[in-house]
Design a protein around this motif. Sequence first.
Motif, mmCIF file in Angstrom:
data_model
loop_
_atom_site.group_PDB
_atom_site.id
_atom_site.type_symbol
_atom_site.label_atom_id
_atom_site.label_comp_id
_atom_site.label_asym_id
_atom_site.label_seq_id
_atom_site.Cartn_x
_atom_site.Cartn_y
_atom_site.Cartn_z
ATOM 1 N N SER A 143 0.839 -1.198 0.000
ATOM 2 C CA SER A 143 0.000 0.000 0.000
ATOM 3 C C SER A 143 0.872 1.245 0.000
ATOM 4 O O SER A 143 1.996 1.232 0.476
ATOM 5 C CB SER A 143 -0.930 0.018 1.213
ATOM 6 N N THR A 144 0.312 2.298 -0.565
ATOM 7 C CA THR A 144 0.983 3.589 -0.611
ATOM 8 C C THR A 144 0.096 4.604 0.095
ATOM 9 O O THR A 144 -1.120 4.601 -0.069
ATOM 10 C CB THR A 144 1.208 4.032 -2.067
ATOM 11 N N GLN B 57 8.429 -1.179 5.689
ATOM 12 C CA GLN B 57 7.877 0.160 5.488
ATOM 13 C C GLN B 57 8.993 1.100 5.063
ATOM 14 O O GLN B 57 10.031 1.171 5.700
ATOM 15 C CB GLN B 57 7.222 0.695 6.756
ATOM 16 N N LEU B 58 8.758 1.793 3.970
ATOM 17 C CA LEU B 58 9.699 2.778 3.452
ATOM 18 C C LEU B 58 9.006 4.122 3.375
ATOM 19 O O LEU B 58 7.786 4.186 3.182
ATOM 20 C CB LEU B 58 10.173 2.375 2.058
ATOM 21 N N LEU C 1 4.512 7.072 2.178
ATOM 22 C CA LEU C 1 4.761 5.827 2.900
ATOM 23 C C LEU C 1 4.425 4.661 1.989
ATOM 24 O O LEU C 1 3.395 4.679 1.310
ATOM 25 C CB LEU C 1 3.902 5.747 4.162
ATOM 26 N N TYR C 2 5.283 3.671 1.978
ATOM 27 C CA TYR C 2 5.041 2.466 1.190
ATOM 28 C C TYR C 2 5.215 1.266 2.107
ATOM 29 O O TYR C 2 6.263 1.113 2.743
ATOM 30 C CB TYR C 2 6.011 2.398 0.013
ATOM 31 N N ARG C 3 4.191 0.444 2.210
ATOM 32 C CA ARG C 3 4.205 -0.723 3.101
ATOM 33 C C ARG C 3 4.024 -1.999 2.293
ATOM 34 O O ARG C 3 3.201 -2.043 1.383
ATOM 35 C CB ARG C 3 3.086 -0.621 4.129
ATOM 36 N N ILE D 44 7.648 6.741 -5.597
ATOM 37 C CA ILE D 44 6.947 5.485 -5.306
ATOM 38 C C ILE D 44 7.612 4.329 -6.046
ATOM 39 O O ILE D 44 7.840 3.259 -5.480
ATOM 40 C CB ILE D 44 5.451 5.608 -5.658
ATOM 41 N N THR D 45 7.951 4.546 -7.310
ATOM 42 C CA THR D 45 8.644 3.510 -8.081
ATOM 43 C C THR D 45 9.985 3.175 -7.443
ATOM 44 O O THR D 45 10.364 2.000 -7.346
ATOM 45 C CB THR D 45 8.854 3.980 -9.535
ATOM 46 N N ASP D 46 10.701 4.180 -6.985
ATOM 47 C CA ASP D 46 11.976 3.966 -6.312
ATOM 48 C C ASP D 46 11.793 3.157 -5.029
ATOM 49 O O ASP D 46 12.593 2.264 -4.729
ATOM 50 C CB ASP D 46 12.629 5.312 -6.003
ATOM 51 N N MET D 47 10.745 3.440 -4.268
ATOM 52 C CA MET D 47 10.495 2.690 -3.039
ATOM 53 C C MET D 47 10.140 1.236 -3.348
ATOM 54 O O MET D 47 10.526 0.330 -2.608
ATOM 55 C CB MET D 47 9.381 3.356 -2.223
ATOM 56 N N GLN D 48 9.407 0.998 -4.436
ATOM 57 C CA GLN D 48 9.073 -0.375 -4.826
ATOM 58 C C GLN D 48 10.330 -1.153 -5.188
ATOM 59 O O GLN D 48 10.495 -2.307 -4.786
ATOM 60 C CB GLN D 48 8.080 -0.359 -5.987
#
Length: 162
Positions: A73-74, A114-115, A93-95, A137-141
Amino acid sequence: MLKAFISLLLFSLLTGCGFHLRGTGPGTFPYTTAHVIGDSAVAQQLKQSLSTLPSVTLNAVKPAVVINIMSDSTEQKVLTVNNAGRVSEYRLLYRVSYSVQAGERQLIENGKLQLNRDYSYDENNSLGKDAEAALLITDMQQDAAQQILRRISALAKLKDAP
């Protein structure tokens, strides 16, 4: 001639000490077969990362390791507001929730990751800032996928240690 010799010497010292670019070194993933379950962006990134490794076969009949991405989730939160009451910074936040099974044993039963990334917002450049948020978001993924692979590698080394 001397420059070529010095360059060759430096190159051999770098390779001799074990230097390698991230993700290109030997032993980056301890299993030879893997299967990734899930359709999220992290699952796709994991499949892509594993498929680039020459020693790993994806979607084998009996994979050595199964990575299950249960959910991701974002979320975007307001980080700061200016004196006019307008948003000036956001936190993304990216979980990710995942599990990893190696053969019959559960390596990671209920893994959570979590990032977060912060970025400034400018209402005069909303299209550019929206593109920046999508890029973050792409970078966090991608980062989440790499962290999951590193955790699996570390746990595999711990389980095999005497």
